[in-house]
Motif scaffolding. Sequence first.
Motif, PDB file in Angstrom:
ATOM      1  N   PRO A  82       0.834  -1.212   0.000  1.00  5.33           N
ATOM      2  CA  PRO A  82       0.000   0.000   0.000  1.00  5.33           C
ATOM      3  C   PRO A  82       0.864   1.255   0.000  1.00  5.33           C
ATOM      4  O   PRO A  82       1.825   1.359   0.745  1.00  5.33           O
ATOM      5  CB  PRO A  82      -0.793  -0.101   1.301  1.00  5.33           C
ATOM      6  N   GLU A  83       0.515   2.188  -0.882  1.00  2.00           N
ATOM      7  CA  GLU A  83       1.229   3.459  -0.959  1.00  2.00           C
ATOM      8  C   GLU A  83       0.493   4.557  -0.212  1.00  2.00           C
ATOM      9  O   GLU A  83       1.094   5.549   0.185  1.00  2.00           O
ATOM     10  CB  GLU A  83       1.406   3.859  -2.425  1.00  2.00           C
ATOM     11  N   ARG A  84      -0.806   4.362  -0.048  1.00  2.00           N
ATOM     12  CA  ARG A  84      -1.604   5.375   0.630  1.00  2.00           C
ATOM     13  C   ARG A  84      -2.780   4.691   1.302  1.00  2.00           C
ATOM     14  O   ARG A  84      -3.355   3.753   0.776  1.00  2.00           O
ATOM     15  CB  ARG A  84      -2.114   6.400  -0.385  1.00  2.00           C
ATOM     16  N   ALA A  85      -3.142   5.171   2.476  1.00  2.00           N
ATOM     17  CA  ALA A  85      -4.293   4.649   3.208  1.00  2.00           C
ATOM     18  C   ALA A  85      -5.081   5.824   3.772  1.00  2.00           C
ATOM     19  O   ALA A  85      -4.495   6.822   4.201  1.00  2.00           O
ATOM     20  CB  ALA A  85      -3.847   3.732   4.335  1.00  2.00           C
ATOM     21  N   GLY A 110     -15.243   7.157  -9.339  1.00  2.00           N
ATOM     22  CA  GLY A 110     -15.781   8.132  -8.398  1.00  2.00           C
ATOM     23  C   GLY A 110     -14.830   8.505  -7.292  1.00  2.00           C
ATOM     24  O   GLY A 110     -13.663   8.109  -7.263  1.00  2.00           O
ATOM     25  N   ALA A 111     -15.362   9.243  -6.352  1.00  2.00           N
ATOM     26  CA  ALA A 111     -14.557   9.815  -5.276  1.00  2.00           C
ATOM     27  C   ALA A 111     -14.079   8.771  -4.275  1.00  2.00           C
ATOM     28  O   ALA A 111     -13.073   8.978  -3.610  1.00  2.00           O
ATOM     29  CB  ALA A 111     -15.349  10.892  -4.546  1.00  2.00           C
ATOM     30  N   LEU A 112     -14.791   7.657  -4.153  1.00  2.00           N
ATOM     31  CA  LEU A 112     -14.415   6.663  -3.143  1.00  2.00           C
ATOM     32  C   LEU A 112     -12.989   6.183  -3.335  1.00  2.00           C
ATOM     33  O   LEU A 112     -12.235   6.071  -2.370  1.00  2.00           O
ATOM     34  CB  LEU A 112     -15.371   5.463  -3.177  1.00  2.00           C
ATOM     35  N   PHE A 113     -12.589   5.900  -4.567  1.00  2.00           N
ATOM     36  CA  PHE A 113     -11.260   5.373  -4.831  1.00  2.00           C
ATOM     37  C   PHE A 113     -10.234   6.439  -5.200  1.00  2.00           C
ATOM     38  O   PHE A 113      -9.052   6.143  -5.322  1.00  2.00           O
ATOM     39  CB  PHE A 113     -11.299   4.334  -5.963  1.00  2.00           C
ATOM     40  N   ALA A 114     -10.645   7.667  -5.416  1.00  2.00           N
ATOM     41  CA  ALA A 114      -9.746   8.746  -5.834  1.00  2.00           C
ATOM     42  C   ALA A 114      -9.183   9.466  -4.616  1.00  2.00           C
ATOM     43  O   ALA A 114      -9.675  10.495  -4.190  1.00  2.00           O
ATOM     44  CB  ALA A 114     -10.479   9.728  -6.755  1.00  2.00           C
ATOM     45  N   PHE A 115      -8.141   8.898  -4.071  1.00  2.00           N
ATOM     46  CA  PHE A 115      -7.473   9.539  -2.909  1.00  2.00           C
ATOM     47  C   PHE A 115      -5.977   9.398  -3.040  1.00  2.00           C
ATOM     48  O   PHE A 115      -5.471   8.625  -3.803  1.00  2.00           O
ATOM     49  CB  PHE A 115      -7.965   8.953  -1.584  1.00  2.00           C
ATOM     50  N   ALA A 125     -12.389  13.467   0.123  1.00  2.00           N
ATOM     51  CA  ALA A 125     -13.755  13.826  -0.286  1.00  2.00           C
ATOM     52  C   ALA A 125     -14.732  12.904   0.448  1.00  2.00           C
ATOM     53  O   ALA A 125     -15.503  12.167  -0.165  1.00  2.00           O
ATOM     54  CB  ALA A 125     -13.911  13.706  -1.795  1.00  2.00           C
ATOM     55  N   ALA A 126     -14.703  12.953   1.768  1.00  2.00           N
ATOM     56  CA  ALA A 126     -15.480  12.031   2.602  1.00  2.00           C
ATOM     57  C   ALA A 126     -16.981  12.100   2.308  1.00  2.00           C
ATOM     58  O   ALA A 126     -17.636  11.066   2.176  1.00  2.00           O
ATOM     59  CB  ALA A 126     -15.214  12.295   4.081  1.00  2.00           C
ATOM     60  N   GLY A 127     -17.532  13.284   2.187  1.00  2.00           N
ATOM     61  CA  GLY A 127     -18.963  13.439   1.936  1.00  2.00           C
ATOM     62  C   GLY A 127     -19.394  12.806   0.630  1.00  2.00           C
ATOM     63  O   GLY A 127     -20.387  12.073   0.568  1.00  2.00           O
ATOM     64  N   GLN A 128     -18.656  13.077  -0.425  1.00  2.00           N
ATOM     65  CA  GLN A 128     -18.992  12.525  -1.735  1.00  2.00           C
ATOM     66  C   GLN A 128     -18.777  11.012  -1.752  1.00  2.00           C
ATOM     67  O   GLN A 128     -19.576  10.266  -2.321  1.00  2.00           O
ATOM     68  CB  GLN A 128     -18.149  13.186  -2.822  1.00  2.00           C
ATOM     69  N   ALA A 129     -17.706  10.529  -1.119  1.00  2.00           N
ATOM     70  CA  ALA A 129     -17.427   9.094  -1.073  1.00  2.00           C
ATOM     71  C   ALA A 129     -18.540   8.354  -0.322  1.00  2.00           C
ATOM     72  O   ALA A 129     -18.983   7.280  -0.748  1.00  2.00           O
ATOM     73  CB  ALA A 129     -16.073   8.840  -0.420  1.00  2.00           C
ATOM     74  N   CYS A 130     -19.009   8.917   0.785  1.00  2.00           N
ATOM     75  CA  CYS A 130     -20.102   8.303   1.540  1.00  2.00           C
ATOM     76  C   CYS A 130     -21.387   8.266   0.720  1.00  2.00           C
ATOM     77  O   CYS A 130     -22.113   7.270   0.730  1.00  2.00           O
ATOM     78  CB  CYS A 130     -20.334   9.043   2.856  1.00  2.00           C
ATOM     79  N   ALA A 131     -21.658   9.353   0.001  1.00  6.71           N
ATOM     80  CA  ALA A 131     -22.862   9.404  -0.834  1.00  6.71           C
ATOM     81  C   ALA A 131     -22.807   8.342  -1.930  1.00  6.71           C
ATOM     82  O   ALA A 131     -23.807   7.668  -2.199  1.00  6.71           O
ATOM     83  CB  ALA A 131     -23.019  10.797  -1.446  1.00  6.71           C
ATOM     84  N   GLU A 132     -21.649   8.181  -2.564  1.00  8.87           N
ATOM     85  CA  GLU A 132     -21.500   7.165  -3.605  1.00  8.87           C
ATOM     86  C   GLU A 132     -21.681   5.766  -3.025  1.00  8.87           C
ATOM     87  O   GLU A 132     -22.338   4.915  -3.621  1.00  8.87           O
ATOM     88  CB  GLU A 132     -20.124   7.273  -4.270  1.00  8.87           C
ATOM     89  N   LEU A 133     -21.103   5.542  -1.859  1.00  7.42           N
ATOM     90  CA  LEU A 133     -21.201   4.233  -1.225  1.00  7.42           C
ATOM     91  C   LEU A 133     -22.634   3.931  -0.795  1.00  7.42           C
ATOM     92  O   LEU A 133     -23.112   2.812  -0.941  1.00  7.42           O
ATOM     93  CB  LEU A 133     -20.249   4.173  -0.026  1.00  7.42           C
ATOM     94  N   ARG A 134     -23.334   4.945  -0.291  1.00  5.56           N
ATOM     95  CA  ARG A 134     -24.756   4.773   0.042  1.00  5.56           C
ATOM     96  C   ARG A 134     -25.557   4.398  -1.206  1.00  5.56           C
ATOM     97  O   ARG A 134     -26.429   3.546  -1.172  1.00  5.56           O
ATOM     98  CB  ARG A 134     -25.325   6.048   0.652  1.00  5.56           C
ATOM     99  N   GLY A 135     -25.259   5.059  -2.318  1.00  7.01           N
ATOM    100  CA  GLY A 135     -25.946   4.786  -3.579  1.00  7.01           C
ATOM    101  C   GLY A 135     -25.704   3.368  -4.088  1.00  7.01           C
ATOM    102  O   GLY A 135     -26.531   2.808  -4.787  1.00  7.01           O
ATOM    103  N   ALA A 136     -24.568   2.784  -3.710  1.00  7.69           N
ATOM    104  CA  ALA A 136     -24.241   1.413  -4.117  1.00  7.69           C
ATOM    105  C   ALA A 136     -24.649   0.405  -3.057  1.00  7.69           C
ATOM    106  O   ALA A 136     -24.263  -0.761  -3.134  1.00  7.69           O
ATOM    107  CB  ALA A 136     -22.744   1.304  -4.402  1.00  7.69           C
TER     108      ALA A 136
END
Length: 142
Positions: free
Chosen positions: A57-60, A137-142, A75-86
Amino acid sequence: MRTTARWAATIGLTAVTVCGPLTGAAVAAPGSAPSSLYAPSALVLTTGHGEGAAATPERAVTLSCAPTASGTHPAAGQACAELRGAGGDPGGLKSGDDVFCTKLYDPVVVTVEGVWQGKRVSYERTFPNACTRDTYGALFAF
């Protein structure tokens, strides 16, 4: 018979008086999320170059979505929204169609471990490159 009825009424009213406030705290309005009662949602996401979990792992980052979005995810808010949608399933996220990536093969692995609304989550996926990973999406873009 009259004494029994009085005792029953007294006990019933006492129970309502003592326990009434307790039941009000546990009942939420339909469609609302109570601030004190929620299933835990806390995740650790990692990313690194290579194939599979053997990649270093390079980043966590951390992500908590209940009661509010927080953690070290950028982008915690956007990542949570995407995860809720899935439905809490990172595998349910879809790639954006409006982004084009090169065919360069430089594998990037992403892992998600933790708890989503009280259920265990363990997810791993290898993308062909970082650009492809970021289209999900934002969930994996960190």
